[in-house]
Write an enzyme that holds these catalytic residues in place. Structure first.
Site, PDB file in Angstrom:
ATOM      1  NE  ARG A 114      12.569  -9.700  -8.101  1.00  0.00           N
ATOM      2  CZ  ARG A 114      12.743  -8.915  -9.434  1.00  0.00           C
ATOM      3  NH1 ARG A 114      13.569  -8.267  -9.163  1.00  0.00           N
ATOM      4  NH2 ARG A 114      12.268  -8.977 -10.626  1.00  0.00           N
ATOM      5  CG  ASP A 115       4.933  -4.863  -7.536  1.00  0.00           C
ATOM      6  OD1 ASP A 115       5.617  -3.639  -7.267  1.00  0.00           O
ATOM      7  OD2 ASP A 115       4.314  -5.064  -8.989  1.00  0.00           O
ATOM      8  CG  LEU A 116       3.833  -6.900   0.123  1.00  0.00           C
ATOM      9  CD1 LEU A 116       2.972  -8.342  -0.205  1.00  0.00           C
ATOM     10  CD2 LEU A 116       4.934  -7.616   1.091  1.00  0.00           C
TER      11      LEU A 116
ATOM     12  CG  ASN B 259       0.618  -7.448  -6.432  1.00  0.00           C
ATOM     13  OD1 ASN B 259      -0.416  -6.760  -7.528  1.00  0.00           O
ATOM     14  ND2 ASN B 259       1.579  -6.846  -6.717  1.00  0.00           N
TER      15      ASN B 259
END
Length: 205
Positions: free
Chosen positions: A44-46, A50
């Site tokens: 969900r926060d690629l 990260n």
């Protein structure tokens, strides 16, 4: 992870990836996300901030602050992630599934390719509106390997069902990597045989 995030490598250190290393990094990330998806986890926060790199340029997926186990229904809601990398269905608070990570992966891959920040001339909000309402996407550079360009376009399709899943992405990346490696060998061959023939010819004079 000794070499920090890919975001810092690209944007602070002005690092560049040649095609073979870029494909290896893309494969490392795909394998990480594929593992999550097989376990029903959506990141969900690629984004490149990260993705962390060790001293051997091995890249690992990090920051599970917003990762969630997929609901039994297979859909998720709730706004999360970072606008520049976010799939349109997530921006719009629509139900979404693992294909949202595929969209973000496409944007991160474009970033590795260009070394630029996606939609750098727009605010995150302007980018989000563009992605949703105008199907705005980053521009793929002219000299991009055609199969890689095609993969990018498939990853960031507006309709999530049209995007490939990570097992397919891994296959495509492996095929491109093999082509690139074979091409490299062809070059060595023609160079060395070319040298051989020209020296033969010189010998005749």
């Amino acid at each position: 992870m000794a070499r920090g995030s890919l975001y810092d490598y690209l944007h602070q250190q002005r690092g560049v990836f040649k095609l073979p290393s870029l494909l290896k990094v893309a494969l490392d990330v795909s394998k990480g996300i594929n593992y999550l998806h097989q376990n029903n986890i959506i990141h969900r926060d690629l984004k490149t901030a990260n993705l962390l790199m060790d001293e051997n340029q091995v890249v690992k997926v990090a920051d599970f602050g917003v990762a969630r186990v997929q609901a039994q229904s297979g859909v998720m809601t709730a706004e999360t992630g970072t606008y520049r990398w976010m799939a349109p269905e997530v921006i719009e608070h629509k139900p979404y599934d693992h294909k949202a990570d595929v969209f973000s992966f496409g944007i991160a891959l474009w970033e590795l390719l260009t070394g630029e920040i996606p939609y750098s001339l727009l605010t995150p909000l302007q980018a989000a509106v563009g992605v949703v309402q105008k199907s705005l996407r980053p521009t793929i550079p002219k000299n991009t390997h055609p199969r890689l360009g095609e993969l990018l376009e498939r990853c960031w399709q507006q309709d999530p069902t049209q995007r490939p899943n990570f097992s397919e992405i891994i296959e495509i990346l492996q095929q491109i990597a093999k082509e690139v490696a074979d091409k490299g060998e062809d070059r060595h061959m023609s160079k060395s045989s070319g040298g051989f023939f020209s020296s033969m010819l010189k010998g005749h004079h």
